[in-house]
Design a protein around this motif. Sequence first.
Motif, PDB file in Angstrom:
ATOM      1  N   GLY A   1       0.811  -1.187   0.000  1.00  0.00           N
ATOM      2  CA  GLY A   1       0.000   0.000   0.000  1.00  0.00           C
ATOM      3  C   GLY A   1       0.854   1.249   0.000  1.00  0.00           C
ATOM      4  N   GLN A   2       0.172   2.346   0.038  1.00  0.00           N
ATOM      5  CA  GLN A   2       0.827   3.643   0.028  1.00  0.00           C
ATOM      6  C   GLN A   2       1.637   3.833   1.307  1.00  0.00           C
ATOM      7  OE1 GLN A   2      -1.854   6.894  -0.566  1.00  0.00           O
ATOM      8  NE2 GLN A   2      -0.262   8.429  -0.416  1.00  0.00           N
ATOM      9  N   PRO A   3       2.861   4.370   1.171  1.00  0.00           N
ATOM     10  CA  PRO A   3       3.677   4.614   2.368  1.00  0.00           C
ATOM     11  C   PRO A   3       2.991   5.607   3.310  1.00  0.00           C
ATOM     12  CG  PRO A   3       5.000   4.801   0.377  1.00  0.00           C
ATOM     13  CD  PRO A   3       3.571   4.692  -0.059  1.00  0.00           C
ATOM     14  N   LYS A   4       3.202   5.410   4.609  1.00  0.00           N
ATOM     15  CA  LYS A   4       2.644   6.330   5.599  1.00  0.00           C
ATOM     16  C   LYS A   4       3.498   7.581   5.672  1.00  0.00           C
ATOM     17  CE  LYS A   4       0.626   2.853   8.608  1.00  0.00           C
ATOM     18  NZ  LYS A   4       0.554   2.334   9.973  1.00  0.00           N
ATOM     19  N   LYS A   5       2.842   8.710   5.938  1.00  0.00           N
ATOM     20  CA  LYS A   5       3.577   9.962   6.072  1.00  0.00           C
ATOM     21  C   LYS A   5       4.494   9.884   7.286  1.00  0.00           C
ATOM     22  CE  LYS A   5       0.342  12.969   3.759  1.00  0.00           C
ATOM     23  NZ  LYS A   5      -0.463  14.189   3.836  1.00  0.00           N
ATOM     24  N   PRO A   6       5.662  10.522   7.183  1.00  0.00           N
ATOM     25  CA  PRO A   6       6.624  10.455   8.291  1.00  0.00           C
ATOM     26  C   PRO A   6       6.216  11.366   9.444  1.00  0.00           C
ATOM     27  CG  PRO A   6       7.462  11.900   6.599  1.00  0.00           C
ATOM     28  CD  PRO A   6       6.177  11.289   6.051  1.00  0.00           C
ATOM     29  N   PRO A   7       6.663  11.056  10.654  1.00  0.00           N
ATOM     30  CA  PRO A   7       6.364  11.924  11.797  1.00  0.00           C
ATOM     31  C   PRO A   7       7.208  13.197  11.747  1.00  0.00           C
ATOM     32  CG  PRO A   7       7.805  10.152  12.472  1.00  0.00           C
ATOM     33  CD  PRO A   7       7.429   9.882  11.035  1.00  0.00           C
ATOM     34  N   THR A   8       6.688  14.253  12.330  1.00  0.00           N
ATOM     35  CA  THR A   8       7.442  15.504  12.442  1.00  0.00           C
ATOM     36  C   THR A   8       8.353  15.423  13.660  1.00  0.00           C
ATOM     37  OG1 THR A   8       5.774  16.520  13.850  1.00  0.00           O
ATOM     38  CG2 THR A   8       5.519  16.817  11.458  1.00  0.00           C
ATOM     39  N   GLY A   9       9.245  16.387  13.773  1.00  0.00           N
ATOM     40  CA  GLY A   9      10.112  16.447  14.943  1.00  0.00           C
ATOM     41  C   GLY A   9       9.304  16.570  16.223  1.00  0.00           C
ATOM     42  N   PHE A  10       8.254  17.386  16.177  1.00  0.00           N
ATOM     43  CA  PHE A  10       7.400  17.548  17.347  1.00  0.00           C
ATOM     44  C   PHE A  10       6.735  16.230  17.720  1.00  0.00           C
ATOM     45  CE2 PHE A  10       3.028  18.141  18.911  1.00  0.00           C
ATOM     46  CZ  PHE A  10       3.320  18.661  20.162  1.00  0.00           C
ATOM     47  N   TRP A  11       6.243  15.511  16.736  1.00  0.00           N
ATOM     48  CA  TRP A  11       5.555  14.244  17.000  1.00  0.00           C
ATOM     49  C   TRP A  11       6.511  13.232  17.644  1.00  0.00           C
ATOM     50  CZ3 TRP A  11       0.749  13.125  17.624  1.00  0.00           C
ATOM     51  CH2 TRP A  11       0.338  11.798  17.654  1.00  0.00           C
ATOM     52  N   LEU A  12       7.736  13.183  17.150  1.00  0.00           N
ATOM     53  CA  LEU A  12       8.736  12.285  17.740  1.00  0.00           C
ATOM     54  C   LEU A  12       9.015  12.682  19.187  1.00  0.00           C
ATOM     55  CD1 LEU A  12      11.184  12.048  14.709  1.00  0.00           C
ATOM     56  CD2 LEU A  12       9.710  10.218  15.570  1.00  0.00           C
ATOM     57  N   TYR A  13       9.119  13.981  19.428  1.00  0.00           N
ATOM     58  CA  TYR A  13       9.342  14.499  20.783  1.00  0.00           C
ATOM     59  C   TYR A  13       8.176  14.118  21.692  1.00  0.00           C
ATOM     60  CZ  TYR A  13       9.589  18.082  24.466  1.00  0.00           C
ATOM     61  OH  TYR A  13       9.614  18.743  25.669  1.00  0.00           O
ATOM     62  N   LEU A  14       6.962  14.307  21.198  1.00  0.00           N
ATOM     63  CA  LEU A  14       5.775  13.994  21.986  1.00  0.00           C
ATOM     64  C   LEU A  14       5.742  12.503  22.326  1.00  0.00           C
ATOM     65  CD1 LEU A  14       2.397  15.354  22.138  1.00  0.00           C
ATOM     66  CD2 LEU A  14       2.414  13.076  21.172  1.00  0.00           C
ATOM     67  N   CYS A  15       5.982  11.652  21.345  1.00  0.00           N
ATOM     68  CA  CYS A  15       5.944  10.204  21.581  1.00  0.00           C
ATOM     69  C   CYS A  15       7.007   9.765  22.588  1.00  0.00           C
ATOM     70  CB  CYS A  15       6.116   9.454  20.267  1.00  0.00           C
ATOM     71  SG  CYS A  15       4.713   9.625  19.159  1.00  0.00           S
ATOM     72  N   GLU A  16       8.193  10.331  22.474  1.00  0.00           N
ATOM     73  CA  GLU A  16       9.290   9.945  23.366  1.00  0.00           C
ATOM     74  C   GLU A  16       9.040  10.396  24.809  1.00  0.00           C
ATOM     75  OE1 GLU A  16      13.907  11.145  23.632  1.00  0.00           O
ATOM     76  OE2 GLU A  16      13.315  10.161  21.757  1.00  0.00           O
ATOM     77  N   ASN A  17       8.273  11.481  24.979  1.00  0.00           N
ATOM     78  CA  ASN A  17       8.070  12.060  26.306  1.00  0.00           C
ATOM     79  C   ASN A  17       6.617  11.989  26.772  1.00  0.00           C
ATOM     80  OD1 ASN A  17      10.823  13.329  26.894  1.00  0.00           O
ATOM     81  ND2 ASN A  17      10.358  14.043  24.839  1.00  0.00           N
ATOM     82  N   ARG A  18       5.823  11.138  26.146  1.00  0.00           N
ATOM     83  CA  ARG A  18       4.389  11.071  26.446  1.00  0.00           C
ATOM     84  C   ARG A  18       4.099  10.848  27.936  1.00  0.00           C
ATOM     85  NH1 ARG A  18      -0.280  10.796  23.898  1.00  0.00           N
ATOM     86  NH2 ARG A  18       0.656  10.671  21.858  1.00  0.00           N
ATOM     87  N   GLU A  19       4.816   9.941  28.571  1.00  0.00           N
ATOM     88  CA  GLU A  19       4.566   9.644  29.983  1.00  0.00           C
ATOM     89  C   GLU A  19       4.800  10.879  30.859  1.00  0.00           C
ATOM     90  OE1 GLU A  19       6.496   6.133  31.457  1.00  0.00           O
ATOM     91  OE2 GLU A  19       5.898   4.969  29.699  1.00  0.00           O
ATOM     92  N   VAL A  20       5.829  11.639  30.544  1.00  0.00           N
ATOM     93  CA  VAL A  20       6.124  12.859  31.297  1.00  0.00           C
ATOM     94  C   VAL A  20       4.966  13.848  31.141  1.00  0.00           C
ATOM     95  CG1 VAL A  20       7.690  14.838  31.479  1.00  0.00           C
ATOM     96  CG2 VAL A  20       8.605  12.555  31.050  1.00  0.00           C
ATOM     97  N   PHE A  21       4.474  13.987  29.913  1.00  0.00           N
ATOM     98  CA  PHE A  21       3.384  14.928  29.658  1.00  0.00           C
ATOM     99  C   PHE A  21       2.084  14.470  30.314  1.00  0.00           C
ATOM    100  CE2 PHE A  21       5.946  15.737  25.640  1.00  0.00           C
ATOM    101  CZ  PHE A  21       6.629  16.801  26.210  1.00  0.00           C
ATOM    102  N   GLU A  22       1.851  13.163  30.348  1.00  0.00           N
ATOM    103  CA  GLU A  22       0.653  12.638  31.017  1.00  0.00           C
ATOM    104  C   GLU A  22       0.686  12.977  32.503  1.00  0.00           C
ATOM    105  OE1 GLU A  22       0.500   8.433  30.191  1.00  0.00           O
ATOM    106  OE2 GLU A  22      -0.142   8.753  28.110  1.00  0.00           O
ATOM    107  N   LYS A  23       1.847  12.821  33.117  1.00  0.00           N
ATOM    108  CA  LYS A  23       1.982  13.151  34.546  1.00  0.00           C
ATOM    109  C   LYS A  23       1.799  14.648  34.769  1.00  0.00           C
ATOM    110  CE  LYS A  23       4.950   9.260  35.746  1.00  0.00           C
ATOM    111  NZ  LYS A  23       6.309   8.831  36.103  1.00  0.00           N
ATOM    112  N   GLU A  24       2.433  15.443  33.911  1.00  0.00           N
ATOM    113  CA  GLU A  24       2.359  16.895  34.046  1.00  0.00           C
ATOM    114  C   GLU A  24       0.932  17.404  33.836  1.00  0.00           C
ATOM    115  OE1 GLU A  24       4.249  20.815  31.879  1.00  0.00           O
ATOM    116  OE2 GLU A  24       5.447  18.983  31.923  1.00  0.00           O
ATOM    117  N   ALA A  25       0.223  16.808  32.869  1.00  0.00           N
ATOM    118  CA  ALA A  25      -1.133  17.241  32.561  1.00  0.00           C
ATOM    119  C   ALA A  25      -2.153  16.632  33.513  1.00  0.00           C
ATOM    120  CB  ALA A  25      -1.490  16.862  31.123  1.00  0.00           C
ATOM    121  N   GLY A  26      -1.795  15.512  34.122  1.00  0.00           N
ATOM    122  CA  GLY A  26      -2.734  14.807  34.989  1.00  0.00           C
ATOM    123  C   GLY A  26      -3.848  14.166  34.196  1.00  0.00           C
TER     124      GLY A  26
END
Length: 93
Positions: A1-26
Amino acid sequence: GQPKKPPTGFWLYLCENREVFEKEAGSKSPPVISKVAGKTWKALSDAQKKPFEDKAAKAKAEYQEAMEEWKNSGGGGGDDKDEDEEEDGEEEQ
């Protein structure tokens, strides 16, 4: 099938730090986490963003290459048509 669009720098940052943001946001709510991550991302220096942007640039280059191959093969239909034609040919025999 068609290739998936690549993640942005922000998206990579968000994915790598998701747990931290979940704690910070509650919260585990994606819109809430995205807002917290966005504020944090904007506050980062260019040097802090660089590793994520470099990974994103590499992924984008790979995506563009994959898209070119996909388009050259008939938009993805080239491979599928061959399989369909073989199946049709088998049915006729």
